[in-house]
Design an enzyme around this catalytic site. Structure first.
Site, short mmCIF file in Angstrom:
data_model
loop_
_atom_site.label_atom_id
_atom_site.label_comp_id
_atom_site.label_asym_id
_atom_site.label_seq_id
_atom_site.Cartn_x
_atom_site.Cartn_y
_atom_site.Cartn_z
N GLU A 1 -28.60 -53.98 -44.24
CA GLU A 1 -28.61 -53.38 -45.57
C GLU A 1 -27.33 -53.68 -46.35
O GLU A 1 -27.39 -54.06 -47.51
CB GLU A 1 -28.86 -51.88 -45.48
CG GLU A 1 -30.24 -51.51 -44.95
CD GLU A 1 -31.37 -52.06 -45.79
OE1 GLU A 1 -31.13 -52.55 -46.91
OE2 GLU A 1 -32.53 -51.99 -45.33
N GLU B 1 -35.27 -57.22 -51.63
CA GLU B 1 -36.31 -57.26 -50.59
C GLU B 1 -36.63 -58.70 -50.19
O GLU B 1 -36.88 -58.98 -49.02
CB GLU B 1 -37.56 -56.54 -51.07
CG GLU B 1 -37.34 -55.10 -51.52
CD GLU B 1 -36.62 -54.25 -50.48
OE1 GLU B 1 -36.78 -54.49 -49.27
OE2 GLU B 1 -35.89 -53.32 -50.89
N GLU C 1 -40.64 -48.30 -41.62
CA GLU C 1 -39.21 -48.13 -41.38
C GLU C 1 -38.83 -46.69 -41.69
O GLU C 1 -39.19 -46.16 -42.74
CB GLU C 1 -38.39 -49.07 -42.27
CG GLU C 1 -36.92 -49.05 -41.88
CD GLU C 1 -36.06 -50.04 -42.67
OE1 GLU C 1 -34.85 -50.09 -42.42
OE2 GLU C 1 -36.60 -50.75 -43.53
N GLY D 1 -37.44 -47.17 -52.36
CA GLY D 1 -37.57 -48.07 -53.50
C GLY D 1 -38.53 -49.19 -53.20
O GLY D 1 -39.38 -49.54 -54.02
N ALA D 2 -38.40 -49.76 -52.02
CA ALA D 2 -39.26 -50.87 -51.61
C ALA D 2 -39.03 -51.13 -50.13
O ALA D 2 -38.10 -50.59 -49.52
CB ALA D 2 -38.97 -52.13 -52.42
N MET D 3 -39.89 -51.98 -49.55
CA MET D 3 -39.80 -52.28 -48.12
C MET D 3 -40.08 -53.75 -47.89
O MET D 3 -41.04 -54.31 -48.41
CB MET D 3 -40.81 -51.41 -47.36
CG MET D 3 -40.79 -51.60 -45.87
SD MET D 3 -39.17 -51.23 -45.17
CE MET D 3 -39.15 -52.36 -43.78
N GLU D 4 -39.23 -54.37 -47.05
CA GLU D 4 -39.19 -55.82 -46.89
C GLU D 4 -40.13 -56.36 -45.84
O GLU D 4 -39.88 -57.43 -45.28
CB GLU D 4 -37.75 -56.25 -46.55
CG GLU D 4 -37.26 -55.85 -45.15
CD GLU D 4 -36.51 -54.54 -45.10
OE1 GLU D 4 -35.77 -54.32 -44.15
OE2 GLU D 4 -36.67 -53.72 -46.04
N ASN D 5 -41.24 -55.68 -45.53
CA ASN D 5 -42.15 -56.17 -44.50
C ASN D 5 -42.38 -57.68 -44.61
O ASN D 5 -42.59 -58.19 -45.71
CB ASN D 5 -43.51 -55.46 -44.63
CG ASN D 5 -43.36 -53.99 -44.89
OD1 ASN D 5 -42.87 -53.25 -44.08
ND2 ASN D 5 -43.80 -53.57 -46.08
#
Length: 877
Positions: free
Chosen positions: A325, A303, A125, A266-270
């Protein structure tokens, strides 16, 4: 830079894709410098399509391409690192197979496929998948992914992908092994992920309310498994909460989280494989503060919640980014409010909104929650999209009520599951479920700027009538677009002479407790009120506006002591402190003697000693507005030295006036028992740390020993960091000992050392710049680790306003040189750091000229990235 790279992308130019790719198979042969990826795309032209197929790329090296299994010669296509075009595109469904070659070890951008501390991972992303293979890399192309991952088993024994595991095995005689993952849910390319490496694992099982068994896994560097318990607990609570509050349950057989140390976000919601910056996973009492625990809890939840609001329903295009978001931030805020103290969480969220989003709305980087155009989408992952986007959702719930809001949300899930949606479709679900016209409300998405709301009060004692008149003033951009009024919910109460809320009898028949503004100027009347009340407006901060209510100091003191709404009680204290700090600021600018209003100092002492208030809430009330908050309120001709002088004066006065009470509370609030990360214990430590900070600022003779004892006796990171900060920021004799002791204890733990760097960079003293510069040469500093750059250089520029905006311009030059050094390797981190210049025009003329010169030096940098050039151009415009 090519004209294509300079192109402005506009919402009005959106066209549905001419092709869909319903399925993609990836065969990934991992190697540090020579990873080979074979991608087979099943492509379907849209009906009556006659367009040539053009796919996105970014830095790709193409080795082979096949059409329906037949290798194409180079005359059949045009390929560059950033683009693939098939010259003669079939009109029936067909397959294209690409073989590309990547160098993960050399990928310092941390986008696409890269290698972090020996672990292969991805970040796609917003537009990172095109760095892996050619694709229609846009969020409205939804595909089912099957991914085969192959690697040297000794180098990468763990192989993870999206979805569910299908198959795994060894390749005989090669030392390599493989795993196959299949995600049955169509998703856009930005949600693709894979991870491979030497990773330790913490596992648990979870059963959804419908009986699905889910295997939960958290993967970290070996030896750090003991730091994952809080993250796993937060995940379980998130899953239960989403089922109970929103009726949503998980939909795969596994849910995996991987923590890596080099990560831009911070993080990624894959889907099914969340990849995290390890600072939002790892936590124990030795290395993590209470704030770290809260952040882990919130980001894990955020996430996970994306599984529905972002993954199952994604955004049609990047202009709709707030759809996933803003909505998901609202959901994680509600989760944290239920897990902790709702009033304290609300105050913390508003602090964040005002410190990050309000300045964004007031400067050259202002944009609507749904922007209409962008040059670089990475630069629109902003506080406006996230935090203001969440405030819009909160207002929607306030306007509709909890029941109608839930009906609208359920309709949204039912109608748009498995699709890429728009803001209009989202709003239509709530309008349909509630029967309410939300056309005016939707204006919040389309206009930048923070509205100003003025409230005038007229009380007719003889008639027993109270009239509240509100006037909206929107941003110039909104007014130029013909918009003069938003729909604004104002939660309110009327405080009687005895401090209690009066019963509300609205003369216009409106809903109790909420005034809904729809006009530029609008009045509301209340009958039967013979004693003049004190209106408590915008309770809970029910709308992201700047309120001018004409309250006197006596009114604010009344609210501080008596208001039944915790947020407005806190706000009254902040308003009183801001007024006093502004007075001291003006006196400092005139060169006068600074002396504090003791009425305020004594009122804060009353709060400090009020045992009826919980610890965390007292800590929030007693925390003064920061330097950046005051600069925002001053607005123009800002002198950061005078701001610092004002804050130091008030902090010292509080410390001196209440020295004995502060010292006593530091001792009484000490908890020598087992560490607990619960909200009550965290609140106690927060108040203790604040008391220590004020005591350290007092200059009283007993202060150095009090702080030295705190440094030496701290039994957890929260207390240790509070003591270290007090010692270093106030320049106490124990500071050097504290720094050396902290480094010796935590030198091998990166996240703890980030705190050590930040404490020194944020010392409000002229030596901070020299210290910060010297720390860039420290053995533990890494220019290409985003966390470390943010902890030192980012902390200096954002958390030390007086030294970043020094009168000699040296702070600006330091930040600019850092940005120029970072940009060629990691443009995203450089561009995020560059936003510290967004308010440069608000400084007094001398500082503003020096900031402008620093910006121009960045603009003149050859081969400046699109990320940074976009920010520079907007700042200098």
């Amino acid at each position: 830079m090519s004209s294509q790279e300079n192109a402005i992308i506009r919402l009005e130019d959106y066209r549905a894709p001419a092709f869909q790719i319903p399925r993609i198979s990836l065969d990934v042969h991992l190697a540090p410098h020579d990873t080979r990826i074979t991608a087979t795309l099943e492509i379907e032209p849209s009906s009556q399509n006659r367009s040539a197929l053009i796919l996105d790329g970014d830095g790709l090296a193409l080795l082979e391409v096949h059409l329906n299994g037949e290798r194409l010669d180079k005359d059949s296509y045009e390929a560059s690192p950033s683009r693939f075009e098939l010259k003669q595109t079939p009109q029936a469904p067909f397959t294209l197979t690409f073989v590309t070659c990547l160098n993960p070890e050399a990928n310092s951008t941390l986008m696409g496929l890269y290698r972090s501390s020996g672990t292969y991972c991805t970040q796609c992303e917003a537009e990172g998948f095109r760095r892996i293979t050619y694709f229609l890399d846009r969020p409205d192309v939804l595909s089912i992914y099957t991914t085969r991952i192959e690697a040297n088993e000794a180098e990468a024994p763990v192989l993870l992908g999206n979805g569910n595991p299908v198959e795994h095995g060894q390749i005989e005689g090669t030392g390599r092994h493989y795993a196959v993952w299949h995600d049955p849910h169509p998703k856009p390319a930005y949600l693709f992920a894979l991870v491979a490496g030497k990773l330790a694992r913490l596992t648990e099982s979870f059963t959804t309310r419908s009986g699905r068994a889910v295997e939960l896994g958290i993967y970290v560097e070996p030896g750090k498994e003991h730091m994952c318990g809080w993250a796993m607990d937060s995940l379980r609570r998130s899953m239960i909460w989403d089922e109970e509050v929103f009726g949503l349950e998980y939909d795969l057989d596994v849910f995996n989280i991987v923590a890596v140390s080099d990560f831009n976000m911070g993080a990624m919601e894959n889907k099914g494989l969340n990849i995290f910056n390890d600072k939002y996973v790892l936590a124990d009492e030795e290395t993590a503060t209470d704030q770290d625990y809260a952040h882990v809890e919130a980001v894990i939840a955020h996430e996970y919640f994306h599984n529905w609001t972002g993954n199952r329903i994604t955004c049609r295009d990047w202009f709709q980014l707030c759809l996933k978001e803003g909505l998901t931030v609202f959901r994680d805020q509600e989760f944290s409010s239920d897990m902790r103290s709702r009033p304290v969480k609300r105050i913390a969220d508003v602090r964040l909104l005002r410190s990050h989003q309000f300045p964004e709305d007031a400067g050259p980087l202002a944009h609507p929650v749904r922007p209409r155009a962008y040059k670089e989408i990475n630069n629109f992952y902003t506080a406006t999209v996230y935090e203001k986007g969440a405030e819009i959702i909160r207002m929607l719930k306030t306007l509709l009520g909890a029941e109608a809001f839930r009906k609208g949300f359920d309709l949204y899930v039912e109608r748009h599951d498995g699709t890429a949606a728009t803001i209009e479709e989202f709003i239509a679900c709530f309008a349909g479920a509630s029967g309410r016209d939300l056309t005016q409300f939707a204006r919040w998405y389309d206009h930048p700027g923070t509205p100003r709301l003025r409230a005038d009060v007229h009380h007719d004692a003889e008639a027993g009538r109270l009239t509240l008149t509100f006037t909206q003033e929107l941003s110039k951009a909104a007014q130029d677009a013909g918009c003069n009024a938003f729909e604004i919910p104002v939660s309110f109460g009327l405080i009687g002479p005895d401090g209690r809320d009066l019963p509300l009898e609205r003369g216009d028949g409106g809903p109790e407790g909420v005034l809904v503004l729809t006009e530029q100027r609008q009045s509301f009347t209340f009958e039967g009120i013979f004693d003049k009340p004190l209106p408590s407006l915008l309770r809970g901060f029910s709308a992201p506006v700047k309120l001018e209510a004409g309250l006197t100091p006596a009114d604010l003191l009344m609210m501080l002591r008596k208001d039944s709404d915790p947020f407005n009680r806190w706000q009254a204290g902040q308003d009183l402190a801001t007024r006093e700090l502004m007075r001291l600021y003006e006196e400092a600018r005139r060169g006068g003697t600074l002396a504090c209003d003791m009425a305020l100092v004594n009122a804060l002492g009353d709060v400090l000693g009020n045992e009826d208030l919980d610890h965390a809430f007292r800590a929030q009330i007693l925390a003064l507005p920061g330097e950046a908050d005051l600069a925002r309120d001053i607005g123009s001709n800002v002198d950061t030295d005078a701001i610092l002088a004002a804050r130091k004066t008030l902090r010292q006065a509080i410390g001196r006036q209440h020295g004995a009470l502060l010292a006593d509370m530091v001792i009484r609030l000490d908890d020598s028992g087992p560490f607990r990360p619960d909200a009550a214990s965290a609140g106690q430590r927060a108040l203790k740390g604040l008391c220590l900070s004020y005591a350290a600022a007092s200059g009283l003779p007993e202060t150095p020993e009090l702080v030295a004892r705190a440094v030496r006796s701290a039994g957890n990171m929260t207390d240790r960091l509070a003591a270290l900060t007090a010692a270093v920021h106030e320049g106490l004799p124990v500071a050097e000992e504290a720094l050396l002791s902290f480094e010796a204890r935590h030198g091998g733990h990166a996240l703890a050392m980030d705190k050590w760097f930040t404490v020194q960079a944020t010392r409000p003293h002229p030596s901070a710049l020299t210290t910060t510069d010297s720390l860039t040469h420290h053995a533990a500093f890494d220019w290409f680790n985003p966390n470390r750059v943010r902890a030192l250089i980012g902390a200096f520029a954002t958390g030390n306003q007086s030294q970043f905006a020094r009168a000699d311009g040296a702070g600006f030059i330091f930040a600019a040189e850092a940005i120029k050094r970072l940009d060629p390797k990691n443009p995203q981190v450089a561009a995020r750091l560059l936003t510290v210049f967004r308010s440069w025009k608000a400084y007094e003329p001398g500082r503003a000229a020096l900031a402008e010169a620093a910006l121009k030096s960045i603009a003149a940098q050859p081969d400046l990235s699109r990320d940074c050039s976009d920010i520079v151009e907007r700042c200098l415009a």
